[in-house]
Write an enzyme that holds these catalytic residues in place. Structure first.
Site, PDB file in Angstrom:
ATOM      1  N   SER A   1     -61.914 -16.010 -38.073  1.00 47.70           N
ATOM      2  CA  SER A   1     -61.285 -15.088 -39.018  1.00 47.70           C
ATOM      3  C   SER A   1     -61.063 -13.707 -38.403  1.00 47.70           C
ATOM      4  O   SER A   1     -60.058 -13.056 -38.664  1.00 47.70           O
ATOM      5  CB  SER A   1     -62.093 -14.996 -40.298  1.00 47.70           C
ATOM      6  OG  SER A   1     -63.273 -14.274 -40.086  1.00 47.70           O
ATOM      7  N   SER A   2     -61.984 -13.266 -37.526  1.00 51.63           N
ATOM      8  CA  SER A   2     -61.816 -11.931 -36.934  1.00 51.63           C
ATOM      9  C   SER A   2     -60.517 -11.846 -36.140  1.00 51.63           C
ATOM     10  O   SER A   2     -59.845 -10.822 -36.128  1.00 51.63           O
ATOM     11  CB  SER A   2     -62.978 -11.613 -35.988  1.00 51.63           C
ATOM     12  OG  SER A   2     -64.182 -11.694 -36.689  1.00 51.63           O
TER      13      SER A   2
ATOM     14  N   ARG B   1     -57.330 -12.127 -38.469  1.00 48.41           N
ATOM     15  CA  ARG B   1     -56.972 -10.854 -39.104  1.00 48.41           C
ATOM     16  C   ARG B   1     -56.142  -9.961 -38.182  1.00 48.41           C
ATOM     17  O   ARG B   1     -55.525  -9.003 -38.611  1.00 48.41           O
ATOM     18  CB  ARG B   1     -58.247 -10.119 -39.522  1.00 48.41           C
ATOM     19  CG  ARG B   1     -58.921 -10.784 -40.713  1.00 48.41           C
ATOM     20  CD  ARG B   1     -60.344 -10.330 -40.868  1.00 48.41           C
ATOM     21  NE  ARG B   1     -61.128 -11.444 -41.412  1.00 48.41           N
ATOM     22  CZ  ARG B   1     -62.080 -11.310 -42.302  1.00 48.41           C
ATOM     23  NH1 ARG B   1     -62.388 -10.124 -42.760  1.00 48.41           N
ATOM     24  NH2 ARG B   1     -62.731 -12.364 -42.737  1.00 48.41           N
TER      25      ARG B   1
ATOM     26  N   ASP C   1     -59.285 -36.538 -32.147  1.00 50.30           N
ATOM     27  CA  ASP C   1     -59.670 -37.928 -32.420  1.00 50.30           C
ATOM     28  C   ASP C   1     -61.053 -38.265 -31.869  1.00 50.30           C
ATOM     29  O   ASP C   1     -61.467 -37.720 -30.842  1.00 50.30           O
ATOM     30  CB  ASP C   1     -58.674 -38.874 -31.723  1.00 50.30           C
ATOM     31  CG  ASP C   1     -57.443 -39.116 -32.559  1.00 50.30           C
ATOM     32  OD1 ASP C   1     -57.591 -39.242 -33.784  1.00 50.30           O
ATOM     33  OD2 ASP C   1     -56.337 -39.175 -31.975  1.00 50.30           O
TER      34      ASP C   1
ATOM     35  N   THR D   1     -55.990 -28.028 -25.993  1.00 52.30           N
ATOM     36  CA  THR D   1     -54.898 -27.074 -25.775  1.00 52.30           C
ATOM     37  C   THR D   1     -54.734 -26.183 -27.010  1.00 52.30           C
ATOM     38  O   THR D   1     -54.663 -26.679 -28.132  1.00 52.30           O
ATOM     39  CB  THR D   1     -53.597 -27.840 -25.474  1.00 52.30           C
ATOM     40  OG1 THR D   1     -53.763 -28.528 -24.230  1.00 52.30           O
ATOM     41  CG2 THR D   1     -52.407 -26.905 -25.356  1.00 52.30           C
TER      42      THR D   1
ATOM     43  N   GLU E   1     -52.371 -23.639 -29.087  1.00 51.03           N
ATOM     44  CA  GLU E   1     -50.949 -23.258 -29.225  1.00 51.03           C
ATOM     45  C   GLU E   1     -50.988 -21.859 -29.829  1.00 51.03           C
ATOM     46  O   GLU E   1     -51.004 -21.692 -31.050  1.00 51.03           O
ATOM     47  CB  GLU E   1     -50.231 -24.248 -30.135  1.00 51.03           C
ATOM     48  CG  GLU E   1     -50.236 -25.678 -29.599  1.00 51.03           C
ATOM     49  CD  GLU E   1     -50.602 -26.718 -30.651  1.00 51.03           C
ATOM     50  OE1 GLU E   1     -50.797 -26.372 -31.819  1.00 51.03           O
ATOM     51  OE2 GLU E   1     -50.720 -27.890 -30.279  1.00 51.03           O
TER      52      GLU E   1
ATOM     53  N   TYR F   1     -59.835 -42.612 -28.964  1.00 57.63           N
ATOM     54  CA  TYR F   1     -58.703 -42.013 -28.246  1.00 57.63           C
ATOM     55  C   TYR F   1     -58.526 -42.560 -26.824  1.00 57.63           C
ATOM     56  O   TYR F   1     -57.424 -42.884 -26.406  1.00 57.63           O
ATOM     57  CB  TYR F   1     -58.857 -40.486 -28.210  1.00 57.63           C
ATOM     58  CG  TYR F   1     -57.601 -39.793 -27.753  1.00 57.63           C
ATOM     59  CD1 TYR F   1     -56.538 -39.596 -28.614  1.00 57.63           C
ATOM     60  CD2 TYR F   1     -57.464 -39.362 -26.436  1.00 57.63           C
ATOM     61  CE1 TYR F   1     -55.365 -38.980 -28.195  1.00 57.63           C
ATOM     62  CE2 TYR F   1     -56.296 -38.747 -26.007  1.00 57.63           C
ATOM     63  CZ  TYR F   1     -55.256 -38.555 -26.887  1.00 57.63           C
ATOM     64  OH  TYR F   1     -54.106 -37.956 -26.463  1.00 57.63           O
TER      65      TYR F   1
END
Lengths: 205, 486
Positions: free
Chosen positions: A112-113, A116, A129, A137, A139, A172
């Protein structure tokens, strides 16, 4: 069932290998452990988008090469900085390497830090999985209005684990098309290996 | 003394091992060059979108493909050899012929990569060197990828000066006044860009950088009292030989026995001794190997796990020596005797100079941890760190927690999971131990009877590279965060 911090810790030291969870390295458990998650850190590997001579992301036979050229690799040393500008999208990876047993799934989220400040850690793919092994990774994108200074080792995300009611029979690593298994750094999209994409490549537009 | 082999091996046993190493080198070089060319092709095709730019790459790719075909055509012969503990003389000869037909031209193709755009070295190279030589921040050396299969070191200002004298440009000489030394450049073979195991050789090259700055070899030779007059030429040669041994000891001190591995494999890959192990700048490798092994023994460092390659290298050298004409052989033997006679009495002095550098020494604890890390690599995990507590100790602490345990008690139990970063030298040593113990099994999988699955060996190498690169990266970040500044 979502695992608590103690259950995660037990899984990390499980004497039975098929039940053992690996998250390595754990640098500072006191800082990293939350009630039901472990904070994960930013690695050194980034891929920035180079779009000045790209008109589109085309799912054609040159997709893989295009992706290689479309994303420029930046590998930082431990004390270097990376500035993520507003609206920018980059790929990065977790510092940590994970190995999930066949009866645990996971989900990676932002902290959350950092949220924000406008930092998003994944666009849409936060699920991990059972049976996955490798670095995850990120994004990354900056939804804020000021550049964000990033450097390797920052705790920008957290991962929580779900115990499954029974072991997966197609974890997986054993999956028909495990595109990102065993990755030690970030992986660019391998969408071109999906059959529906390959099918489309065969048909002239 | 170094751990001695349990029993004296027969020459056919040693020849079999020699061919295993050579076959693995052949597959490794093929796979690494193919990977480089694929990367180059991706880059060129995406950037230029015109096929003519890939012509030179295609030519090299096709040449590599022909050597792959040669191995595939001989798969049955190679498979039989791999499964036969006691191969016959004709079998050994046949496999040797095939392997040599691949290794020699592939090494030449490597030299042609200088025609392609030059890639940069991986940053993990700098993590490793900085960690081995206790350099925080910038390492006073650059690393470039180059076409020579063996690595080297040079100083930019020396090259500048040499160029200028050749071109007879006295004006530029004047401009050099006040030129600040730019530091060392370490050359690393293109093929070894992603191969941290080969980077062990850079510790030796970095030793040259230290020697160049402090003139250590020169100082040692200057203090030698020769029983008879020595020519300036011979004195200069001795300074170079002492410098090489000094660098071998520097590398051995920071990396242990793993420091010797790349040079031995490079030498074994060459088809003859000509120009390989004796030149005015380098003492013969068997002398360097003998004195460095003695140095490791003096440091009480076990060479267990590395002995096989040492022994096979010596066998390979003797075999190549026997293949020379009588005059050339005599010359090589004389040089070896001379080098041994000159360098052995100086080894203690060189060792003492290396000790005085206060380098981060690879000791018995590092060697033990390297073995633990080797197990991680075998399990397919990065080998960047280790825990102080065992799984049992952690579980006992966790089991002692109750619903009403204090936060402090919970954190104390969780902190047992903290990991300590491995030294880069431990990671490199673990990598070599893993490779030396696993490559034969991978060769067997690559040639399973009547088939040849050459890509399997490439995948194995790629996996080991990736795990080692990740391990070095993790350890570097781990150290940075643990440092007072971090």
């Amino acid at each position: 069932m979502l695992l608590s911090e103690i259950e995660i810790a037990r899984r990390l030291a499980d004497p039975v290998e098929s039940n053992r969870l690996t998250v390595t390295p754990i640098l500072d458990a006191k800082e990293q452990f939350g009630p039901s998650s472990i904070d994960v850190r930013l690695g050194t590997d980034f891929r920035r988008l180079e779009n000045i001579n790209r008109s589109q992301v085309a799912l054609n036979e040159g997709f893989h090469n295009e992706e290689e050229a479309y994303t420029k690799r930046v590998l930082l040393s431990a004390d270097q900085r990376f500035y993520l500008h507003p609206g920018e999208f980059v790929l990065a990876s977790t510092l940590e390497y994970f190995k999930l047993p066949d009866n645990l799934a996971a989900r990676i989220e932002g902290r959350s830090s950092w949220g924000r400040l406008g930092l998003l850690v994944h666009a849409t793919a936060g699920f991990v999985d059972p049976g996955f092994a490798g670095a995850l990774t990120f994004e990354l994108s900056n939804a804020g209005r000021l550049p964000i200074e990033l450097r390797p080792g920052l705790r920008i995300g957290q991962i929580c684990f779900f115990s499954m009611s029974r072991r997966s029979l197609i974890p997986y690593g054993a999956k028909h098309r495990a595109k990102y298994w065993g990755a030690t750094g970030l992986q660019i999209s391998r969408a071109h290996t999906d059959p529906e994409v390959r099918g489309r490549q065969r048909k002239p537009q | 003394m170094p751990d001695a082999p349990k029993h004296r091996r027969t020459s056919s046993d040693l020849e079999r091992r020699r061919l295993l190493y050579l076959l693995s080198e052949a597959l490794e070089k093929l796979s690494r060059l193919q990977r480089i060319l694929e990367r180059q092709r991706s880059f060129v095709e995406a950037e230029y979108r015109r096929s003519e730019y890939t012509d030179v790459i295609d030519t090299l790719v096709n040449a590599l493909a022909s050597f792959r075909s040669l191995l595939i055509q001989n798969r049955a012969r190679i498979g039989l050899f791999l499964r036969n503990e006691n191969p016959t003389e004709p079998q050994l000869k046949a496999v040797n012929g095939v392997v040599r037909k691949v290794v020699d031209p592939v090494l030449k193709i490597h030299e042609l990569l200088v025609l392609l755009p030059r890639e940069s070295a991986e940053p993990q190279v700098f993590f490793m060197l900085a960690d081995c030589f206790r350099k925080r921040g910038r390492l006073p050396a650059s690393v470039i990828l180059t076409n020579l299969l063996s690595s080297y070191e040079y100083r930019v200002e020396d090259i500048l000066r040499a160029e200028m004298s050749q071109q007879e440009l006295p004006d530029l000489k004047a401009a050099l006044r006040g030129f600040k030394p730019g530091g060392s450049v370490l050359g690393l073979a293109f093929a070894d860009r992603d191969n941290p195991l080969a980077w062990a050789i850079l510790a030796h090259e970095y030793g040259h950088s230290i020697d160049d700055t402090r003139k250590i070899a020169y100082g040692i030779v200057r203090r030698v009292r020769f029983p008879h007059q020595i020519t300036d030429d011979n004195r200069r040669k001795l300074v170079r030989w002492v410098a090489e041994l000094f660098c071998d000891f520097v590398a051995a001190r920071v990396l242990g026995p793993a420091s010797l591995m790349p040079i031995l494999l490079v030498e074994m890959a060459r088809s003859t001794l000509a120009r390989s192990s004796e030149s005015p700048t380098h003492p013969p490798t068997p002398v360097r190997l003998r004195l460095t092994r003695k140095y490791l023994a003096d440091l009480h460092l076990s060479t267990s796990g590395f002995e096989d390659l040492f022994e096979v290298y010596e066998f390979d050298y003797e075999k190549k020596l026997r293949a020379l004409g009588a005059t050339e052989r005599k010359r090589k033997e004389d040089v070896r005797t001379l080098a041994d006679g000159l360098l052995a009495p100086l080894a203690a002095k060189i060792a003492s100079e290396v000790s005085s550098l206060r380098l981060r020494r690879f000791d018995g604890d590092n060697a033990d941890r390297a073995k633990t890390l080797q197990a991680k690599l075998q399990a397919g995990l990065p080998a960047s760190c280790h825990r102080r507590s065992s799984n049992d100790e952690i579980l006992t602490k966790l089991a002692s927690l109750k619903d009403k345990s204090s936060t402090r008690a919970v954190y104390a139990a969780l902190e047992e999971l903290n990991e300590l970063p491995a030294a880069s030298s431990e990671i490199i040593a673990a990598g070599w131990l893993h490779k030396l113990s696993s490559f034969e099994g991978r060769l067997l999988q690559t040639f399973p009877g009547r088939a040849a699955k050459l890509d399997l060996y490439g995948e194995y190498l790629e996996r080991v590279d990736a795990l080692l690169l990740k391990s070095l990266e993790l350890a570097a970040v781990h150290n940075e965060i643990n440092s007072p500044k971090g």
